[in-house]
Design a protein around this motif. Structure first.
Motif, PDB file in Angstrom:
ATOM      1  N   SER A  50       0.846  -1.195   0.000  1.00 50.69           N
ATOM      2  CA  SER A  50       0.000   0.000   0.000  1.00 50.69           C
ATOM      3  C   SER A  50       0.882   1.245   0.000  1.00 50.69           C
ATOM      4  CB  SER A  50      -0.917   0.018   1.228  1.00 50.69           C
ATOM      5  OG  SER A  50      -1.772  -1.105   1.235  1.00 50.69           O
ATOM      6  N   ASP A  51       0.538   2.176  -0.863  1.00 50.48           N
ATOM      7  CA  ASP A  51       1.276   3.441  -0.918  1.00 50.48           C
ATOM      8  C   ASP A  51       0.360   4.471  -1.564  1.00 50.48           C
ATOM      9  OD1 ASP A  51       3.021   5.627  -1.856  1.00 50.48           O
ATOM     10  OD2 ASP A  51       4.662   4.302  -1.250  1.00 50.48           O
ATOM     11  N   ASP A  55      -2.145   5.118  -5.435  1.00 50.91           N
ATOM     12  CA  ASP A  55      -3.569   4.761  -5.320  1.00 50.91           C
ATOM     13  C   ASP A  55      -4.271   4.759  -6.671  1.00 50.91           C
ATOM     14  OD1 ASP A  55      -3.493   4.346  -2.637  1.00 50.91           O
ATOM     15  OD2 ASP A  55      -4.486   6.214  -2.073  1.00 50.91           O
ATOM     16  N   LYS A  58      -2.914   2.219  -9.192  1.00 51.59           N
ATOM     17  CA  LYS A  58      -3.326   0.841  -8.890  1.00 51.59           C
ATOM     18  C   LYS A  58      -4.768   0.581  -9.324  1.00 51.59           C
ATOM     19  CE  LYS A  58      -1.933  -1.345  -5.139  1.00 51.59           C
ATOM     20  NZ  LYS A  58      -1.783  -1.804  -3.721  1.00 51.59           N
ATOM     21  N   TYR A 126      -5.667   4.882   0.378  1.00 51.05           N
ATOM     22  CA  TYR A 126      -5.188   3.547   0.056  1.00 51.05           C
ATOM     23  C   TYR A 126      -5.972   2.477   0.800  1.00 51.05           C
ATOM     24  CZ  TYR A 126      -2.428   3.490   4.416  1.00 51.05           C
ATOM     25  OH  TYR A 126      -2.018   3.504   5.728  1.00 51.05           O
ATOM     26  N   GLU A 127      -6.581   2.838   1.957  1.00 45.82           N
ATOM     27  CA  GLU A 127      -7.394   1.849   2.670  1.00 45.82           C
ATOM     28  C   GLU A 127      -8.593   1.437   1.825  1.00 45.82           C
ATOM     29  OE1 GLU A 127      -6.413   4.694   4.090  1.00 45.82           O
ATOM     30  OE2 GLU A 127      -5.347   4.212   5.955  1.00 45.82           O
ATOM     31  N   ASP A 130      -7.407  -0.599  -1.240  1.00 49.87           N
ATOM     32  CA  ASP A 130      -7.035  -1.971  -0.896  1.00 49.87           C
ATOM     33  C   ASP A 130      -8.261  -2.838  -0.615  1.00 49.87           C
ATOM     34  OD1 ASP A 130      -4.390  -1.479  -1.242  1.00 49.87           O
ATOM     35  OD2 ASP A 130      -3.887  -1.325   0.882  1.00 49.87           O
ATOM     36  N   LYS A 146      -0.376 -11.179  -0.225  1.00 50.66           N
ATOM     37  CA  LYS A 146       0.086  -9.914   0.334  1.00 50.66           C
ATOM     38  C   LYS A 146       1.382 -10.116   1.098  1.00 50.66           C
ATOM     39  CE  LYS A 146      -1.078  -5.515   0.755  1.00 50.66           C
ATOM     40  NZ  LYS A 146      -1.348  -4.662  -0.407  1.00 50.66           N
TER      41      LYS A 146
END
Length: 236
Positions: A50-51, A55, A58, A126-127, A130, A146
């Motif tokens: 995650s970064d 965002d 992705k 990003y939460e 994801d 992951k």
């Protein structure tokens, strides 16, 4: 070709020659290997750390890969669809991937459009990205491997050893690596040429040796820049 046949509009066609030829083009079902490559790329991209700097990238890449996977999976079952709504109806009709959440794909389509237009979406985190990534991967029946990494820079430098599944997978990885490099204020000497190469759709499917060599050269350059950054961060 079937996409062109179903959704294109012919502007000029002398004596209907092109239309006649197009009408005779029958569906050639994708090979299982093509669908497998899509699935492996989805798992690969979904497993990135995650970064927030990536965002929107992705969401973009996973939208494209997931849509391609679904189109090919349905085409293997003689169901030819391209739009998200048509894909949703086809999934319901033939009862394949019953847990797949099409709303997550719709969300990623919106983010993709904003990303490519250069628009800012401050509500994206990003939460939430994801969560939708996990939902999509689970809905396709794939396993999201992951892994934890110290930093995105360190993760990207490890891509130098990867055997990429396709030109598309490698080019989108280069795009992400250069986003991270620029976030650190590091630019390639041939910045404009590199950006043009990344944004060129023709480069995604190109099998020309010259294009492949150029892609490999750019990737080596950017990963070397990031490796230098990661090394200094570790020694600091």
């Amino acid at each position: 070709m079937q996409h062109l046949k179903n959704e294109s509009r012919i502007l000029f066609d002398y004596q209907n020659c092109f239309q006649d030829w197009l009408n005779n083009c029958q569906l050639v079902k994708p090979k299982i290997g093509e669908v497998k490559i899509c699935a492996e790329s989805i798992v690969f991209f979904s497993s990135w750390p995650s970064d927030p700097r990536l965002d929107r990238w992705k969401a973009d890449v996973l939208y494209c890969m997931t849509r391609d996977f679904l189109i090919k999976s349905l085409a293997m079952r003689a169901k030819l669809v391209f739009g998200i709504e048509d894909i949703e109806h086809a999934l319901q009709e033939i009862k394949v991937f019953p847990r797949f959440d099409v709303d997550s794909l719709r969300k990623f389509r919106e983010i993709k459009s904003a990303y490519r237009a250069g628009n800012v979406q401050p509500t994206i985190s990003y939460e939430s990205i994801d969560y939708d990534v996990s939902s999509i991967v689970d809905g396709l029946g794939l396993s999201q491997g992951k892994k934890e990494f110290g930093s995105m820079e360190s993760f990207l430098t490890n891509l130098s050893a990867r055997q990429f599944n396709s030109v598309y997978e490698k080019l989108r990885s280069l795009e992400a690596a250069y986003l991270i490099a620029r976030s650190n204020g590091m630019y390639h000497p041939a910045h404009m040429s590199l950006m043009k190469f990344i944004k060129s759709p023709n480069a995604y499917g190109s099998s020309q040796i010259r294009s492949q060599n150029k892609l490999g050269g750019y990737m080596d350059d950017i990963l070397a820049i990031l490796a230098n950054k990661a090394m200094h961060a570790t020694s600091a």
